[in-house]
Design an enzyme around this catalytic site. Structure first.
Site: not given
Ligand code: FPP
Length: 234
Positions: A16, A64
């Site tokens: 991330d 996503n």
């Protein structure tokens, strides 16, 4: 406990912070993903040197898809780039490539690049670098249930082992250590079935800055953990 038992067999990483890393430099988000790919390469090479057997990296989640189309397209093109640049490196390093996730919906060219990388590194005997691509933990559990329901197995005799065999991670050890970068403290639908006894390690470092020294820190922390797995302290 010997030194080798204190090295996790399977490390899984939630990579991330690519977007924030790029933004901090006044660059577009995709620049961060590109740098993130370099971090995957150096981390994989070093993880194998540290004796890790499986490194699973969360490259794209089922959630996503809600990102801007250009960014999704870019991430989907990364395995193609990865294939060209890194397959010779992976072969030199004796690392194999694998994928977990829902193949449905992933562009053909992306799947082809991942499959080709898997075939072209299949003879390697070292670490497995496993890409979680279009991966969602709940979706994985559901596909396992559907697969079992469509099989001739007597579901009243289902065991945890047989259920694990129906997961994308069939045959792999559960992750001993899950690392998440960029300061977020959650698992975000990553390996919910497999992570019940995983040690969790969170760092503020953004994924593109993750390197050998950061992996060392995570492995040092892992060594200090007392993994009782329901038993008593040794
Ligand atoms: C999270 O950062 C990162 C991603 C969703 C993409 C990760 C992909 C890579 C590191 C490349 C992987 C390589 C291949 C071959 C697929 P973010 O965009 O959520 O960052 P932010 O939270 O700072 O916005």
């Amino acid at each position: 406990m010997t030194e080798s038992q204190k090295i996790p067999r399977h490390v899984a990483v939630i990579m991330d912070g690519n977007g924030r890393w790029a933004k901090a430099q006044g660059k577009p988000r995709v620049f961060g993903h590109k740098a993130g790919m370099d971090a995957v390469e150096r981390t994989a090479i070093y993880a194998q040197k540290r004796g890790i057997d499986v490194l699973t990296v969360y490259a794209f989640s089922t959630e996503n898809w809600s990102r801007p189309m250009d960014e999704v397209k870019f991430i989907m093109s990364l395995p193609i780039d990865f294939y060209k640049r890194f397959v010779p490196v992976l072969n030199r390093e004796n690392i194999r490539i694998g994928m977990i996730g829902d193949r449905e919906g992933v562009p053909d060219a992306t799947l082809k690049a991942i499959d080709q990388a898997a075939v072209d590194t299949a003879q390697n005997t070292g670490m497995l670098l496993n890409f979680a691509m279009n991966y969602g933990g709940r979706a994985e559990i559901l596909q396992a249930i559907r697969k079992l329901a469509n099989s001739d197995m007597d579901l009243s005799a289902l065991t945890e082992e047989k259920f694990s065999d129906a997961m994308y991670t069939s045959g792999l050890p559960d992750p001993d250590l899950i690392i998440r970068t960029s300061g977020e403290l959650r698992l975000s639908n990553f390996l919910p079935w497999q992570s019940v006894y995983s040690e969790l390690y969170f760092t503020d470092v953004l994924w593109p800055d993750f390197d050998e020294a950061e992996l060392d820190k995570a492995l040092e922390e892992f060594k200090k953990r007392d993994r009782r797995i329901g038993g008593l302290s040794k």
